[in-house]
Every structure is written in structure tokens, then in C-alpha cells.
Design an enzyme around this catalytic site. Structure first.
Site, short mmCIF file in Angstrom:
data_model
loop_
_atom_site.label_atom_id
_atom_site.label_comp_id
_atom_site.label_asym_id
_atom_site.label_seq_id
_atom_site.Cartn_x
_atom_site.Cartn_y
_atom_site.Cartn_z
N ALA A 152 -24.44 -3.96 64.59
CA ALA A 152 -23.26 -3.11 64.78
C ALA A 152 -22.47 -3.68 65.96
CB ALA A 152 -23.69 -1.68 65.07
N LYS A 153 -21.16 -3.62 65.84
CA LYS A 153 -20.31 -4.18 66.91
C LYS A 153 -19.96 -3.03 67.85
CE LYS A 153 -16.55 -7.53 67.12
NZ LYS A 153 -17.13 -8.49 68.05
#
Ligand code: PMP
Length: 295
Positions: A152-153
Site C-alpha cells: 500500500a502506498k
């Protein structure tokens, strides 16, 4: 550099000048890093301005939000449409686009129902420049995937990237290369890593790295160019015996690496398969060869 008085951003349903955009100082993203974002590029192509792999980026934004229990109030299609509007309102063609999803005011450690969506864009050259890089094997490791969702960013994950970049720059290098928690090479602070040996490209498998959209574009290009590419774990020692290497990411695009620590990659860049990938990537993004757009 990122904006002036005329710059328009999309924020929570409106297109606003920066001076009219306000954020709450108690927002959870600012205090605890719980927010998610994307880094996207658009290119001036013969078909007009095109956002490269917009769907993939906005789908990843959705994935990032979901992993962090954040409800993103727009579909990927809507976000793509809004992005084109931001570009148009700012007269941008070749641009870097930054969607940021940040939260409402909450000093407890639970996400808020209040969710803010910003889309900003600006002109930005290749993040790591055009020259071949001197890279430092970082003393920092990438975050442990059992401590956070590395695919996940997430805003807060980038403190690790900032530490590694600062260390490398302080020691006179251009960029860092980080290992994972087991000591295998993982990725750079904001880009994925490949090395080339006897013509074959190798990169770290998913699990301890961000699943880069440029990385998967490299796989596509390698297939078209009939180049062998492999995903597997490898130690820094293997890189110190490689012929060539590069970083790839939306902001950096494909950038060659000249040295890792004291080791010079011996293959002339223009004679490497890595160079073929670099050239093919440039062509792909700037000719809109990749035509999957929603509308
Ligand atoms: N790894 C990290 C840690 C990154 O921040 C980025 C940039 N988003 C990448 C890899 C490359 O990802 P992409 O190709 O999707 O830009």
C-alpha cells in the site's frame, strides 16, 4: 516550484486555487501518517495529453485506502476524469500528478470517516535526473511486511524512504538501495530495482516491495523485446557481480545505475538490455502506445 497563485487543485469536490484550499491542523495524516497517495504521470502524446496507466494507479489508490481502512469516495474512473480536468485547468501536458487521500481531525489511533481527496499536478523532470546514478547500499531496510502493508502506498511509509535518501545523499551518493528484513535486495526509496547479468534481467519478487506499475511495464516491454526477466530473491553480493542495473518508477521512469558503492557496473549502458528497456519505456509513455483509457 509546485504551484503559483494561478494553480488549481481538486479538493473535496471543488476545483480551487491553492490559496483557497485549507486543511485542518489536527488531521490524522499529518500527525500519524495515515493517508494514502499516488504518483502518476501524464504525457503529451500524438493523441493528446494521456495519463499513463491511470486505471492501474487509481486501482492501487483504492487498494491502499482499503488496507488502511479508509473509505475512498470516488471510483477509479471518476478520479481519472478529475485528473484530466486538473491537467486542463492548469494547461499541463507532461505532468506529474499527485492524488492524496488524507483524513479528518482525530488524535486517536483510529481512521476517521471524514476523508479528503486532493489531486494536484505540476511539471516535474525525471525524479532522479537523466544521468547514470551512484547508488549506496543503505544501512536501512524496507519496512517489515508484518508491521505494515508494504504494497500500500501509505504516507507514513515514506519516513523510511526519507531516512535512506538522506543517508545516501549525506555520503555523496545519488540514491539508496534498500534490503528487506531478510537482507535480500528490495527496492529504492521511491523506485523498483533491476539488475542485468548475461542479458537476463532480475528483480525482487512481490512481498517486501511496492508493486510498481513501472515494474510491471518493464515486464511487458521485456516480453515484447524477447528479453528474459526473472523475479527472485537475491543478496547484495549478486548485484556486485552484475553487468548493469537500473531503477524504475513513475517519477524516475527508467534510470541507469553506474555504480553501487565502489562497484562499477562494467557493461556500457548503451550496449545493455537495460538500455533497450529504457528506450522502449520512453517510447511507450510518449506515444500512447498503451491505449487502455476508460473514456
Ligand atoms: N517503490 C517505491 C517505494 C515507490 O515509492 C515507488 C513509486 N511509487 C515505486 C517503487 C515505483 O512504483 P511505480 O512504478 O508504480 O511508480
Amino acid at each position: 516550484m509546485y504551484y503559483n497563485e494561478e494553480t488549481v487543485v481538486f479538493l473535496d469536490g471543488n476545483f480551487l486555487k491553492i490559496k483557497d484550499a485549507h486543511v485542518g491542523l489536527y488531521n490524522q495524516t499529518m500527525h500519524y501518517g495515515n493517508g494514502v497517495f499516488e504518483g502518476i504521470r501524464s504525457y503529451d502524446t500524438p493523441d493528446g495529453t494521456r495519463v499513463f496507466k491511470a486505471k492501474e494507479h487509481f486501482d492501487r489508490l483504492h487498494y491502499s485506502a482499503k488496507m488502511m481502512h479508509i473509505e475512498l469516495p470516488y471510483t477509479s474512473e471518476e478520479l481519472e476524469r478529475l485528473t484530466y480536468q486538473v491537467l486542463e485547468k492548469n494547461n499541463l501536458k507532461d505532468a506529474y500528478i499527485r492524488p492524496l487521500v488524507y483524513l479528518g481531525e482525530n488524535m486517536s489511533l483510529t481512521p476517521t470517516k471524514e476523508v479528503h481527496v486532493l489531486i494536484a499536478a505540476w511539471s516535474w523532470g525525471k525524479y532522479l535526473g537523466d544521468n547514470m546514478l551512484n547508488v549506496m547500499l543503505s544501512s536501512y531496510q524496507r519496512p517489515n511486511p508484518r508491521a505494515c502493508h508494504v504494497e500500500a502506498k501509505v504516507v507514513g511509509h515514506y519516513t523510511n524512504s526519507i531516512l535512506a535518501t538522506s543517508e545516501a545523499k549525506a555520503k555523496g551518493f545519488d540514491e539508496a538501495l534498500l534490503t528487506d528484513m531478510n537482507g535480500y535486495i528490495a527496492e529504492g526509496p521511491g523506485a523498483n530495482f533491476f539488475f542485468e547479468k548475461d542479458g537476463k534481467l532480475t528483480t525482487a519478487p512481490l512481498g517486501n516491495i511496492l508493486a510498481g506499475i513501472t515494474r510491471s511495464t518493464v515486464f511487458e516491454l521485456a516480453k515484447e523485446l524477447k528479453l528474459e526477466v526473472e523475479e527472485r530473491f537475491f543478496k547484495p553480493e549478486e548485484v556486485l557481480n552484475a553487468d548493469a542495473a537500473f531503477f524504475c518508477g513513475t517519477a524516475a521512469e527508467v534510470v541507469g545505475i553506474k555504480k553501487m558503492d565502489a562497484y562499477n557496473f562494467p557493461l556500457k549502458w548503451e550496449e545493455s538490455n537495460s538500455y533497450l528497456i529504457q528506450r522502449a519505456y520512453k517510447r511507450r509513455v510518449s506515444t500512447n502506445e498503451y491505449k487502455e483509457v476508460y473514456f
